[in-house]
Design a protein around this motif. Structure first.
Motif, PDB file in Angstrom:
ATOM      1  N   LEU A 187     -23.747  85.399  72.004  1.00  0.00           N
ATOM      2  CA  LEU A 187     -22.724  84.359  71.984  1.00  0.00           C
ATOM      3  C   LEU A 187     -21.745  84.293  70.889  1.00  0.00           C
ATOM      4  N   TYR A 188     -22.435  84.361  69.577  1.00  0.00           N
ATOM      5  CA  TYR A 188     -21.469  84.144  68.345  1.00  0.00           C
ATOM      6  C   TYR A 188     -20.839  85.363  68.567  1.00  0.00           C
ATOM      7  N   GLY A 189     -21.152  86.671  68.923  1.00  0.00           N
ATOM      8  CA  GLY A 189     -20.397  87.965  69.029  1.00  0.00           C
ATOM      9  C   GLY A 189     -19.086  87.693  69.705  1.00  0.00           C
ATOM     10  N   LEU A 190     -19.400  86.920  70.828  1.00  0.00           N
ATOM     11  CA  LEU A 190     -18.154  86.884  71.708  1.00  0.00           C
ATOM     12  C   LEU A 190     -17.246  85.855  71.018  1.00  0.00           C
ATOM     13  N   VAL A 191     -17.709  84.829  70.375  1.00  0.00           N
ATOM     14  CA  VAL A 191     -16.750  83.980  69.745  1.00  0.00           C
ATOM     15  C   VAL A 191     -16.012  84.453  68.624  1.00  0.00           C
ATOM     16  N   ASP A 192     -16.699  85.585  67.876  1.00  0.00           N
ATOM     17  CA  ASP A 192     -16.066  86.279  66.921  1.00  0.00           C
ATOM     18  C   ASP A 192     -14.858  87.218  67.456  1.00  0.00           C
ATOM     19  N   LEU A 193     -15.073  87.733  68.774  1.00  0.00           N
ATOM     20  CA  LEU A 193     -14.107  88.461  69.529  1.00  0.00           C
ATOM     21  C   LEU A 193     -13.046  87.790  70.028  1.00  0.00           C
ATOM     22  N   GLY A 194     -13.377  86.450  70.126  1.00  0.00           N
ATOM     23  CA  GLY A 194     -12.095  85.593  70.860  1.00  0.00           C
ATOM     24  C   GLY A 194     -12.445  85.523  72.041  1.00  0.00           C
ATOM     25  N   ALA A 195     -13.679  86.143  72.811  1.00  0.00           N
ATOM     26  CA  ALA A 195     -13.718  85.926  74.152  1.00  0.00           C
ATOM     27  C   ALA A 195     -14.263  84.846  74.575  1.00  0.00           C
ATOM     28  N   LEU A 196     -14.626  83.886  73.693  1.00  0.00           N
ATOM     29  CA  LEU A 196     -15.258  82.736  73.891  1.00  0.00           C
ATOM     30  C   LEU A 196     -14.887  81.562  72.916  1.00  0.00           C
ATOM     31  N   THR A 197     -14.496  80.395  73.245  1.00  0.00           N
ATOM     32  CA  THR A 197     -13.998  79.512  72.600  1.00  0.00           C
ATOM     33  C   THR A 197     -14.649  78.183  72.741  1.00  0.00           C
ATOM     34  N   PRO A 198     -15.623  77.780  71.792  1.00  0.00           N
ATOM     35  CA  PRO A 198     -16.403  76.560  71.875  1.00  0.00           C
ATOM     36  C   PRO A 198     -15.204  75.418  71.657  1.00  0.00           C
ATOM     37  N   PHE A 199     -15.252  74.344  72.413  1.00  0.00           N
ATOM     38  CA  PHE A 199     -14.349  73.070  72.496  1.00  0.00           C
ATOM     39  C   PHE A 199     -15.245  71.944  72.018  1.00  0.00           C
ATOM     40  N   VAL A 200     -14.875  71.302  70.974  1.00  0.00           N
ATOM     41  CA  VAL A 200     -15.298  70.007  70.290  1.00  0.00           C
ATOM     42  C   VAL A 200     -14.361  68.954  70.787  1.00  0.00           C
ATOM     43  N   GLY A 201     -14.730  68.178  71.873  1.00  0.00           N
ATOM     44  CA  GLY A 201     -13.798  67.173  72.333  1.00  0.00           C
ATOM     45  C   GLY A 201     -13.985  65.922  71.673  1.00  0.00           C
ATOM     46  N   LEU A 202     -15.021  65.618  70.798  1.00  0.00           N
ATOM     47  CA  LEU A 202     -15.214  64.270  70.253  1.00  0.00           C
ATOM     48  C   LEU A 202     -16.257  64.554  69.231  1.00  0.00           C
ATOM     49  N   GLU A 203     -15.761  63.794  67.941  1.00  0.00           N
ATOM     50  CA  GLU A 203     -16.610  63.874  66.827  1.00  0.00           C
ATOM     51  C   GLU A 203     -16.748  62.378  66.421  1.00  0.00           C
ATOM     52  N   ILE A 204     -17.981  61.776  66.199  1.00  0.00           N
ATOM     53  CA  ILE A 204     -18.333  60.384  65.853  1.00  0.00           C
ATOM     54  C   ILE A 204     -19.497  60.339  64.738  1.00  0.00           C
TER      55      ILE A 204
END
Length: 333
Positions: A187-204
């Motif tokens: 999964l982190y490899g896909l993030v590094d490649l730009g194929a997967l973008t985790p989205f943080v919608g809220l930080e509390i």
């Protein structure tokens, strides 16, 4: 006392990935990947329906389905804002499950042919409609019951149309030595490649953790919700940090980010040993600070620690560290 975590439960991340996005990957990403590949056996060209597609798991599932070769991805959400968000993630068709004529919309989404794969984290009436919308040989995977009503299907209903229903829980993956860490590395490899973008919608902030649970239950949140731990020692948040550090003899992650909804897969930097651990008030009364318990309405609280990483131990170390799933989920439609 020191906290030791088995190396099999730790995955290195690149320095370029910030902690906010890193914490949004492990549980949500691993769930999305395994429901698609392990359980649904996604094939090239399959038409996939994703419930709660604007949530932590759903948003990653939309992206992963496209990456893995789905012919079309239909995102099911519950507001106009989420429709736009799901389209931005790559969904081919978006459906508002709160709108009238939902059964017809689901049929129209596939021009009447039905879905090959359905990823359901909601249950209830929506899951029943999606089951009825399966194509012959279609697969529905249930991995959540956000509605509070599990899907109930008679065996003859599956036989008549040659469809299947299965269930998934991430703990089954984590119980297999090496499987979770291998999944995270991918999964982190896909993030590094730009194929997967985790989205943080809220930080509390941690002291407002109850607001995070309220946001999950309101169905207004999108993406991942994280809790931040920081502040001066004199502040309530700083006091929680100070107490946890003193109780464990460890230092919290500099970023001080927690996973608001689930236990997490302990991502660490290449030259550090930063980990994320769930602390349960009942199991660890000397570690979980009362303000944190009060803020979390008595639920489990996840805290980022610097900890020793070893190559010994297995799933029992995971449990011994107090890493258990929290009481709620942000993946509502």
């Amino acid at each position: 006392s020191d906290l030791t975590i088995a190396a099999a439960l730790v995955t290195r991340i690149n320095d370029g990935l910030d902690a906010r996005r890193a914490v949004a990957v492990p549980n949500q990403g691993a769930t999305a990947l395994h429901v698609l590949e392990t359980m649904a056996r996604l094939k090239q060209g399959d038409v996939v329906a994703v419930t709660a597609a604007a949530g932590g798991v759903g948003g990653l599932a939309v992206q992963l389905a496209r990456h893995l070769g789905a012919g079309a991805v239909v995102a099911l959400v519950s507001s106009a804002q989420k429709l736009e968000h799901a389209r931005g993630l790559g969904a081919d068709v978006t459906v508002d499950v709160t709108s009238a004529g939902l059964a017809n919309q689901l049929r129209d989404a596939t021009s009447g042919r039905g879905f090959d794969v359905v990823l359901d984290s909601v249950g209830g009436e929506l899951a029943t409609l999606l089951f009825d919308s399966l194509a012959p040989f279609g697969r529905l995977v249930s991995f959540g019951v956000a509605s509070g009503m599990p899907l109930t299907v008679a065996s003859h209903a599956m036989m008549k149309r040659s469809v299947s229903v299965s269930g998934f829980h991430l703990d089954a993956v984590m119980a297999v030595p090496g499987r979770f860490s291998t999944t995270l590395a991918r999964l982190y490899g896909l993030v590094d490649l730009g194929a997967l973008t985790p989205f943080v919608g809220l930080e509390i902030p941690l002291e407002l953790a109850a607001d995070a649970h309220a946001a999950m239950e309101s169905r207004r949140s999108m993406g991942k919700i994280v809790l931040s731990v920081g502040g001066a020692a004199g502040s309530e948040n700083g006091a929680v940090r100070h107490h946890l550090e003193a109780a464990q003899g460890l230092k919290l992650c500099p970023e001080g980010l927690l996973d608001a909804g689930h236990h997490v897969g302990w991502p660490v930097r290449a030259h550090a040993t930063r980990c994320v651990v769930t602390l349960d008030a009942a199991r660890h009364p000397g570690v979980v600070h009362p303000p944190a318990v009060a803020a979390g309405a008595g639920r489990q609280v996840e805290v980022g620690f610097v900890a020793e990483v070893t190559d010994r131990g297995g799933p029992e170390d995971h449990a011994a560290a107090g890493a258990h799933r929290a009481g709620g989920t942000e993946d509502r439609p």
